[in-house]
Design a protein around this motif. Structure first.
Motif, PDB file in Angstrom:
ATOM      1  N   HIS A 284       0.819  -1.220   0.000  1.00 60.96           N
ATOM      2  CA  HIS A 284       0.000   0.000   0.000  1.00 60.96           C
ATOM      3  C   HIS A 284       0.849   1.264   0.000  1.00 60.96           C
ATOM      4  O   HIS A 284       0.377   2.342   0.371  1.00 60.96           O
TER       5      HIS A 284
ATOM      6  N   CYS B 212      -7.407   0.897  -5.035  1.00 59.16           N
ATOM      7  CA  CYS B 212      -6.941  -0.291  -4.305  1.00 59.16           C
ATOM      8  C   CYS B 212      -8.056  -0.812  -3.398  1.00 59.16           C
ATOM      9  O   CYS B 212      -8.930  -0.051  -2.979  1.00 59.16           O
TER      10      CYS B 212
ATOM     11  N   CYS C 104      -7.870  -1.318  -0.413  1.00 56.34           N
ATOM     12  CA  CYS C 104      -7.797  -0.657   0.896  1.00 56.34           C
ATOM     13  C   CYS C 104      -8.548   0.673   0.890  1.00 56.34           C
ATOM     14  O   CYS C 104      -8.717   1.302   1.935  1.00 56.34           O
TER      15      CYS C 104
ATOM     16  N   CYS D  25      -1.972   2.531  -4.941  1.00 58.03           N
ATOM     17  CA  CYS D  25      -1.146   1.603  -4.164  1.00 58.03           C
ATOM     18  C   CYS D  25      -0.362   0.676  -5.110  1.00 58.03           C
ATOM     19  O   CYS D  25      -0.852   0.312  -6.185  1.00 58.03           O
TER      20      CYS D  25
END
Ligand SMILES: [Zn+2]
Length: 391
Positions: free
Chosen positions: A240, A250, A252, A257
């Motif tokens: 990340h 991403c 996340c 990332c």
């Protein structure tokens, strides 16, 4: 001279630590190495032999040509159970105390079935594997487990693992320990792979980085011959780190990332968008091997992106070895060339002068070897041995 914290012991545990390199030694040699009186060495060898940690070796000829009693570490006295659990796949091994694999098994085992069905399966499989080699649970000195998510190492419990529903906070060591009757150590899969690779690269490597390029991207850090986990166990989460050129979304929630451009899942998604049937990282490598130029181009570009991030890490951490593993590492030079190119062009010459960048020697065995190393280092730590012998 400063000593390693785990070599503080001057008792029997320290003698065992010397013998663990596999070389047999006489009392005189051990007395010379430790500075202890020969009578003290004898006493400690007797204590180690009473537990069969050490055994006398036959027909040992000393440097004078005269037969002399020598003693060696008994790697076979106990066994270790090692498990590397991935998102969909499990690899298990029974090893001896020298990390030699005595029995091995691989199976499809979706981790999202939850902890109890997964661990029940594990216990049954371990019992069968022990029976295959004529051993039983009483000979097990410990269990090492790698999980595909964050783990609080001290408690061995998974912490908010994104792909492991039902596992958050599950007491894996207590649950398995109650059924197997031995200590259980748990860590995330990338950390145990780093331990496995470090063991294989021994004994010279002090600072090593293991990068796993699979569905996602993560790394395990060996600093001063020890695993560096960080304050919350989150060290090494390089997947990340922001790649400047990218706006890719991403999982996340951030954009740009490394994992969202260079991970196996991202590459498979890019191929699907181009109309190619690719479900995951293994398919990407299989397509490359079959001559698909789009897959090959993606893998080379992923190598350069990963190398770009690693170049900063090399400047910051100055490792002597970088090992690349995971499914995408199976692409070999196609990915390594890009990683090397970016690191050598962007890291400082002093940091890259003696830097080795190579593919994993252990391949998909890195996790089980590392899980065994984690257990053996715990069980055979000199202080632990001293306590076991005096208690
Ligand atoms: Zn991310």
């Amino acid at each position: 001279m400063p000593r390693e914290p785990n070599s503080q012991s001057t008792g029997a545990g320290a003698l065992l630590a010397i013998l663990r390199d596999g070389q047999a030694r006489t009392r005189a040699e051990l007395a010379q190495l430790t500075g202890l009186a020969r009578s003290t060495v004898s006493q400690r060898l007797d204590a180690l032999m009473s537990h069969r940690w050490v055994v006398p070796t036959e027909d040992f000829i000393s440097s004078g040509g005269r037969p002399a009693a020598a003693f060696a570490f008994n790697e076979r006295v106990r066994v270790v159970l090692a498990a590397d659990l991935g998102a969909t796949h499990a690899r298990l091994a029974v090893t001896d105390l020298g990390m030699t694999v005595l029995a091995e098994r691989a199976a499809e085992l979706p981790i999202d079935r939850g902890p109890e069905p997964t661990l029940e399966w594990l216990v049954t499989a371990f019992r069968e594997m022990l029976a295959e080699i004529g051993r039983d649970l009483t000979q097990v000195c410990g269990v090492g487990v790698g999980l595909p998510g964050p783990v609080e190492h001290a408690s061995g419990r998974p912490v908010n693992p994104p792909i492991m529903p039902g596992w958050d906070g599950f007491p894996v060591p207590e649950w398995l320990g109650a059924r197997i009757g031995a200590p259980v150590l748990v860590d995330n899969d990338v950390n145990i792979m780093a331990l496995g690779e470090h063991w294989t690269a021994r004994p010279e490597v002090d600072h090593l980085i293991f990068i796993k390029i699979g569905t996602g991207i993560g790394c395990g850090i060996i600093s001063g011959r020890r695993l560096h986990r960080g304050a919350q166990g989150a060290a090494g989460d390089v997947g990340h780190i922001r790649v400047p050129s990218s706006e890719a979304l991403c999982r996340c929630g951030n954009v740009g990332c490394l994992e969202a451009v260079a991970g196996g899942a991202a590459m498979a998604a890019a191929l699907r968008a181009a109309g190619v049937d690719a479900r995951g990282s293994r398919d990407v490598v299989a397509l490359m091997r079959a001559g698909d130029t789009r897959a090959a181009r993606l893998i080379r570009q992923a190598g350069r992106e990963i190398g770009g991030v690693m170049a900063s890490i090399v400047n910051f951490f100055n490792p002597s070895v970088i090992v690349i593993g995971g499914d995408i590492a199976e692409a070999g030079e196609q990915v390594l060339a890009g990683v090397r190119e970016a690191i050598y062009s962007r890291s400082l010459p002093l940091a890259t002068q003696h830097l080795s960048i190579r593919a994993s020697d252990l391949g998909d065995r890195a996790g089980i070897i590392g899980a065994a190393v984690m257990v053996v280092e715990h069980v055979l730590a000199p202080d632990t041995i001293d306590r076991a012998l005096t208690g």
